[in-house]
Design an enzyme around this catalytic site. Sequence first.
Site, PDB file in Angstrom:
ATOM      1  N   ARG A 187      29.872  45.439  42.122  1.00 20.53           N
ATOM      2  CA  ARG A 187      30.978  44.518  41.355  1.00 20.53           C
ATOM      3  C   ARG A 187      31.450  43.258  42.292  1.00 20.53           C
ATOM      4  O   ARG A 187      31.045  42.518  41.952  1.00 20.53           O
ATOM      5  CB  ARG A 187      32.674  45.053  41.720  1.00 20.53           C
TER       6      ARG A 187
ATOM      7  N   ARG B 138      40.247  54.887  43.060  1.00 18.49           N
ATOM      8  CA  ARG B 138      39.960  54.759  42.038  1.00 18.49           C
ATOM      9  C   ARG B 138      37.908  54.894  42.114  1.00 18.49           C
ATOM     10  O   ARG B 138      37.449  54.790  43.401  1.00 18.49           O
ATOM     11  CB  ARG B 138      39.655  53.031  41.867  1.00 18.49           C
TER      12      ARG B 138
ATOM     13  N   LYS C 233      44.713  39.821  45.594  1.00 17.39           N
ATOM     14  CA  LYS C 233      45.156  39.745  44.568  1.00 17.39           C
ATOM     15  C   LYS C 233      46.670  40.380  43.716  1.00 17.39           C
ATOM     16  O   LYS C 233      47.509  39.341  43.272  1.00 17.39           O
ATOM     17  CB  LYS C 233      43.956  39.362  43.198  1.00 17.39           C
TER      18      LYS C 233
ATOM     19  N   ARG D 244      36.943  35.809  33.936  1.00 24.55           N
ATOM     20  CA  ARG D 244      36.540  36.109  34.974  1.00 24.55           C
ATOM     21  C   ARG D 244      34.425  35.484  34.248  1.00 24.55           C
ATOM     22  O   ARG D 244      34.109  35.842  34.886  1.00 24.55           O
ATOM     23  CB  ARG D 244      35.921  37.752  35.228  1.00 24.55           C
TER      24      ARG D 244
ATOM     25  N   ARG E  67      42.146  51.314  49.266  1.00 21.42           N
ATOM     26  CA  ARG E  67      43.194  51.255  48.630  1.00 21.42           C
ATOM     27  C   ARG E  67      42.815  52.564  47.926  1.00 21.42           C
ATOM     28  O   ARG E  67      41.877  53.513  47.944  1.00 21.42           O
ATOM     29  CB  ARG E  67      42.264  49.954  47.587  1.00 21.42           C
TER      30      ARG E  67
HETATM   31  P1  ADP Z   1      42.962  42.620  44.454  1.00 21.13           P
HETATM   32  O1  ADP Z   1      43.574  43.136  43.192  1.00 21.13           O
HETATM   33  O2  ADP Z   1      41.826  41.366  44.453  1.00 21.13           O
HETATM   34  O3  ADP Z   1      42.012  43.993  44.009  1.00 21.13           O
HETATM   35  P2  ADP Z   1      44.142  44.563  45.705  1.00 21.13           P
HETATM   36  O4  ADP Z   1      45.497  43.625  46.105  1.00 21.13           O
HETATM   37  O5  ADP Z   1      44.344  45.427  45.120  1.00 21.13           O
HETATM   38  O6  ADP Z   1      42.733  43.523  45.624  1.00 21.13           O
HETATM   39  O7  ADP Z   1      44.088  44.958  46.978  1.00 21.13           O
HETATM   40  C1  ADP Z   1      43.101  45.652  47.892  1.00 21.13           C
HETATM   41  C2  ADP Z   1      42.869  46.752  48.929  1.00 21.13           C
HETATM   42  O8  ADP Z   1      43.519  45.715  50.209  1.00 21.13           O
HETATM   43  C3  ADP Z   1      44.344  47.359  48.971  1.00 21.13           C
HETATM   44  O9  ADP Z   1      44.357  48.103  49.334  1.00 21.13           O
HETATM   45  C4  ADP Z   1      45.442  46.527  49.472  1.00 21.13           C
HETATM   46  O10 ADP Z   1      46.615  47.650  49.757  1.00 21.13           O
HETATM   47  C5  ADP Z   1      45.264  45.791  51.059  1.00 21.13           C
HETATM   48  N1  ADP Z   1      45.493  44.737  51.372  1.00 21.13           N
HETATM   49  C6  ADP Z   1      46.121  43.719  50.161  1.00 21.13           C
HETATM   50  N2  ADP Z   1      46.170  42.731  51.098  1.00 21.13           N
HETATM   51  C7  ADP Z   1      46.169  42.305  51.962  1.00 21.13           C
HETATM   52  C8  ADP Z   1      45.997  42.287  53.581  1.00 21.13           C
HETATM   53  N3  ADP Z   1      46.232  40.473  52.917  1.00 21.13           N
HETATM   54  N4  ADP Z   1      45.368  42.775  54.752  1.00 21.13           N
HETATM   55  C9  ADP Z   1      45.091  43.850  54.652  1.00 21.13           C
HETATM   56  N5  ADP Z   1      44.663  44.804  53.279  1.00 21.13           N
HETATM   57  C10 ADP Z   1      45.499  44.261  51.957  1.00 21.13           C
HETATM   58  P1  AMP Z   2      39.753  45.000  38.779  1.00 23.67           P
HETATM   59  O1  AMP Z   2      41.047  46.139  38.598  1.00 23.67           O
HETATM   60  O2  AMP Z   2      40.113  43.823  38.158  1.00 23.67           O
HETATM   61  O3  AMP Z   2      39.161  45.059  39.775  1.00 23.67           O
HETATM   62  O4  AMP Z   2      38.663  45.376  37.169  1.00 23.67           O
HETATM   63  C1  AMP Z   2      37.996  46.594  36.843  1.00 23.67           C
HETATM   64  C2  AMP Z   2      37.512  46.723  35.855  1.00 23.67           C
HETATM   65  O5  AMP Z   2      37.749  46.345  34.914  1.00 23.67           O
HETATM   66  C3  AMP Z   2      36.252  45.542  36.667  1.00 23.67           C
HETATM   67  O6  AMP Z   2      35.433  45.908  37.677  1.00 23.67           O
HETATM   68  C4  AMP Z   2      35.837  45.327  35.006  1.00 23.67           C
HETATM   69  O7  AMP Z   2      35.120  46.305  34.892  1.00 23.67           O
HETATM   70  C5  AMP Z   2      36.889  45.542  34.378  1.00 23.67           C
HETATM   71  N1  AMP Z   2      37.377  43.785  33.875  1.00 23.67           N
HETATM   72  C6  AMP Z   2      38.631  43.917  34.542  1.00 23.67           C
HETATM   73  N2  AMP Z   2      39.051  42.435  33.645  1.00 23.67           N
HETATM   74  C7  AMP Z   2      38.040  41.844  33.173  1.00 23.67           C
HETATM   75  C8  AMP Z   2      37.753  40.695  32.600  1.00 23.67           C
HETATM   76  N3  AMP Z   2      38.479  39.946  31.964  1.00 23.67           N
HETATM   77  N4  AMP Z   2      35.831  41.549  31.778  1.00 23.67           N
HETATM   78  C9  AMP Z   2      35.463  41.887  31.634  1.00 23.67           C
HETATM   79  N5  AMP Z   2      35.571  42.890  33.135  1.00 23.67           N
HETATM   80  C10 AMP Z   2      36.455  42.637  33.065  1.00 23.67           C
END
Ligand code: ADP
Ligand code: AMP
Length: 221
Positions: free
Chosen positions: A171, A160, A13, A88, A127
Amino acid sequence: MNLIFMGPPGAGKGTQAARIAGQRGMAHISTGDMLRAASEAGTPLGLQAREIMARGDLVPDDVMIGLIRERLGEPDTRAGFILDGFPRTLAQAEALDGMLTDIGRELSLVPVFDIPEATLIDRLCGRRVCHAAQHVYHVDNNPPRVPGICDADGSELYQRDDDRPDVVRARYQKQWVDAAGPVRDYYADRGLIVHIDAAAPQEQVAREIDEVLDRADGEAA
Ligand code: ADP
Ligand code: AMP
């Protein structure tokens, strides 16, 4: 356009939201990024959120709702926004409706990033994000030009705390399997959901989502 990107942690995302927001001049609102910035700055909110995030739990609704209410009031959201990681819970979704009514805005679409759990583990464990602005990389799928250094701003990359395999599983279960269903249903009832095949390579996901957004833009014009 005003969008909500839904999907499990690691679905891609943030990667797509950053790209689209940059290309279309929209505000990318990532609640995870906002909480991590607060945590790095050591604010009271950041300190409270840090422990909750490290466990893979959700930060309380009232905190998140307050954060988004303030953020949506900022001028850069007027050209359209992408909410990434909010709402969420159903309480957050209902509160968002109230906020949008107050500022005279409507949701355009809710793309849902579909992806199997096994793929997520690999994505999250590989990541890396940068300290300065949380630009996102993957050690295999999307590596930086110089290992450990952000291409965009030269800051150091880190893993992270919540991208360790045990927290990743927690998660997925708590945030996607347990909490997200009612939120998806809420938007499905309003006909806003579109499904994206998020397991595909990044360029293919980008093409699919761009087509969906272009079509929606065309219909709205
Ligand atoms: P989210 O925001 O949904 O948690 P991220 O955008 O941070 O996910 O992506 C998670 C990981 O996967 C990152 O390391 C990113 O570089 C990688 N990634 C994102 N999209 C793809 C894809 N389509 N194919 C492979 N790896 C991806
Ligand atoms: P994310 O970067 O989206 O994976 O979010 C990291 C962490 O932030 C999550 O695992 C939650 O602990 C917290 N968080 C982010 N957005 C929300 C939300 N809308 N409601 C509750 N917790 C959140």
